[in-house]
Design an enzyme around this catalytic site. Structure first.
Site, PDB file in Angstrom:
ATOM      1  N   CYS A 175      46.152  65.255-154.980  1.00  0.00           N
ATOM      2  CA  CYS A 175      45.708  65.814-153.729  1.00  0.00           C
ATOM      3  C   CYS A 175      46.820  66.016-152.797  1.00  0.00           C
ATOM      4  CB  CYS A 175      44.669  64.785-153.051  1.00  0.00           C
ATOM      5  SG  CYS A 175      43.320  64.517-154.285  1.00  0.00           S
ATOM      6  N   HIS A 315      44.906  62.537-143.691  1.00  0.00           N
ATOM      7  CA  HIS A 315      44.500  62.778-145.179  1.00  0.00           C
ATOM      8  C   HIS A 315      43.040  62.671-144.875  1.00  0.00           C
ATOM      9  CE1 HIS A 315      44.451  63.327-149.276  1.00  0.00           C
ATOM     10  NE2 HIS A 315      43.918  62.002-149.620  1.00  0.00           N
ATOM     11  N   GLU A 326      44.861  54.479-144.165  1.00  0.00           N
ATOM     12  CA  GLU A 326      45.609  55.368-143.118  1.00  0.00           C
ATOM     13  C   GLU A 326      45.669  54.931-141.972  1.00  0.00           C
ATOM     14  OE1 GLU A 326      46.189  60.172-142.776  1.00  0.00           O
ATOM     15  OE2 GLU A 326      44.433  59.489-143.460  1.00  0.00           O
ATOM     16  N   LYS A 347      39.123  67.653-143.272  1.00  0.00           N
ATOM     17  CA  LYS A 347      38.081  67.612-144.347  1.00  0.00           C
ATOM     18  C   LYS A 347      36.844  67.298-143.821  1.00  0.00           C
ATOM     19  CE  LYS A 347      41.614  65.842-147.470  1.00  0.00           C
ATOM     20  NZ  LYS A 347      42.881  65.696-146.537  1.00  0.00           N
ATOM     21  N   HIS A 352      37.085  67.994-149.408  1.00  0.00           N
ATOM     22  CA  HIS A 352      38.250  67.671-149.964  1.00  0.00           C
ATOM     23  C   HIS A 352      38.704  68.671-151.108  1.00  0.00           C
ATOM     24  CE1 HIS A 352      42.035  65.872-151.247  1.00  0.00           C
ATOM     25  NE2 HIS A 352      41.615  64.727-151.467  1.00  0.00           N
ATOM     26  N   PHE A 411      46.044  60.752-156.027  1.00  0.00           N
ATOM     27  CA  PHE A 411      45.850  59.725-157.124  1.00  0.00           C
ATOM     28  C   PHE A 411      47.229  59.436-158.081  1.00  0.00           C
ATOM     29  CE2 PHE A 411      41.324  60.647-158.400  1.00  0.00           C
ATOM     30  CZ  PHE A 411      40.711  59.811-157.516  1.00  0.00           C
TER      31      PHE A 411
END
Length: 425
Positions: A175, A315, A326, A347, A352, A411
């Site tokens: 991502c 994010h 975050e 998002k 996403h 990831f």
């Protein structure tokens, strides 16, 4: 004249890099302007999945790309040679070039390159081809299978389409892909290895296998009865992210090169940071150490203090863990100033887009800086005590923005952050 434009006017080790074109293809619309208008209006691009039967799936919603016709961007005979993620990349590149007003002669040169990646690439083509192999045999596999599914073919097809003979590469960092591609492209220009770069990401993950994998991980929202309200970053009732598809590609350009051709400039890319969590294959580091360090690195790269930043495009995935981690990392980096920084999650509207999301969100930040307005975090209704910053809830907000940060975490513990500055001629 063209060779003159291709030469650098700056001899410093780090040339200045600006954004001159934004190309967006997302669940919010096909084209940059429809996306921007929808985001300012706070509309959601999420709905029921129509691409396949979701009867046995726990999640039945996603941000599908609606109204996209590949033949608007390529010959019909070329469509079957490209997985949708490549088609989306070519469409976003088309809009970016159109927006940048780049003449053909400045693209067909070894001073123009491409850095466009994807998180999982042609997963739909792989699924379909595997079915053909099992049902019909190896001799029925398409000769276009590999070139239509491998990740670097998005960059390759853009390079071929525009005759760009400079650096041609593709990051694959889950991502964080789009953010890393833009950061790498800006560094290539800063080091005088190119004058113009296509940069960003593309993704087409809404397939049975793609969705089944994320469902099995329990990563997705299951708010199937109200899809438009499912992606709710930082809200106390968030229950997972919503998958999206599309592409976000920027034209990044050396400042002198852009000025000589009279280009419209959205913003300057002034800082880029990368870190690794070294923690877990999927979960973010619960301490937020990697997220904290990547923001600090982007700020340090630019030589900009944290209290100079007005906007963070977070994010902000709408997952229980990511959003609170975050938030905590932002507080540590920005200290008391964190309460004064607008933290917006694109998002909430697009879902996403995995490897494409960093490209889309960098484009949104560029538009925010150009127009001095912040897109909202929609569906923010229930405050979470662990997420207590200014998330620009539900309504776009005019604001004076000089510096804006964009975060991406992926990831494998891969993190990226870009720092942008408003461009004042």
């Amino acid at each position: 004249m063209l060779s003159e434009l291709g030469e650098s006017t700056q001899n410093s080790a780090k040339r200045r890099v600006v954004i001159t074109g934004v190309g967006l293809v997302t669940p919010m619309g096909v084209g940059t302007l429809p996306n921007w208008e929808a985001m300012l209006a706070g509309r959601s691009g999420i709905g029921p999945i129509t691409k396949f039967d979701t009867a046995r799936f726990s999640t039945k919603i996603a941000g599908e790309l609606k109204g996209f016709n590949p033949v608007d961007f390529m010959e019909r005979k070329e469509v079957r040679k490209m997985d949708p993620f490549i088609q989306y990349a070519l469409a976003a590149a088309h809009f970016a070039v159109e927006d940048a007003g780049l003449p053909d002669g400045l693209l067909r040169t070894d001073r123009c390159g491409v850095d466009v990646g994807s998180g999982i690439g042609g997963i739909g083509t792989i699924e379909d081809t595997h079915k053909v192999l099992l049902e019909k045999g190896a001799d029925r596999v398409s000769p276009f299978f590999l070139i239509s599914s491998i990740i670097n073919e998005a960059s390759g097809q853009i390079s071929i389409r525009y005759g760009a003979k400079g650096p041609n590469l593709a990051a694959v960092t889950a991502c964080t892909t789009g953010t890393h591609c833009i950061g790498d492209a800006s560094r290539l220009i800063a080091r005088d290895e190119a004058d113009v770069m296509f940069a960003g990401g593309a993704e087409a993950p809404i397939t049975p296998l793609g969705m089944a994998g994320f469902c099995a991980m329990k990563a997705l929202s299951e708010r199937n009865d109200e899809p438009e309200r499912a992606s709710r970053p930082f809200d106390a009732r968030r229950d997972g992210f919503v998958m999206g598809e599309g592409a976000g590609i920027l034209i990044v350009e050396e400042l002198g090169h852009a000025l000589r051709r009279g280009a419209k400039i959205y913003a300057e890319i002034v800082g880029f940071g990368m870190t690794g969590d070294a923690y877990h294959v999927a979960s973010p580091d619960l301490s937020g150490d990697g997220a904290e360090r990547v923001m600090r690195r982007a700020l340090a790269d630019a030589g900009v203090p944290a209290d100079a930043v007005q906007l963070i495009n977070a994010h902000g995935t709408s997952t229980p863990l990511n959003d609170k981690i975050e938030t905590a990392a932002i507080k540590r980096v920005f200290g008391p100033h964190a309460a004064r920084v607008a933290v917006s999650s694109t998002k909430s509207m697009t879902g996403h887009l995995l490897g494409a999301t960093g490209g889309v969100e960098a484009g949104v930040v560029a538009l925010c800086l150009k127009h001095q307005i912040i897109t909202p975090t929609i569906n923010y209704e229930n405050p979470d005590p662990e997420c207590d910053l200014d998330y620009v809830p539900n309504v776009a907000r005019p604001a004076e923005i000089v510096y804006a940060l964009s975060n991406s975490f992926g990831f494998g513990g891969t993190n990226g952050a870009l720092l942008f500055r408003r461009y004042d001629a």
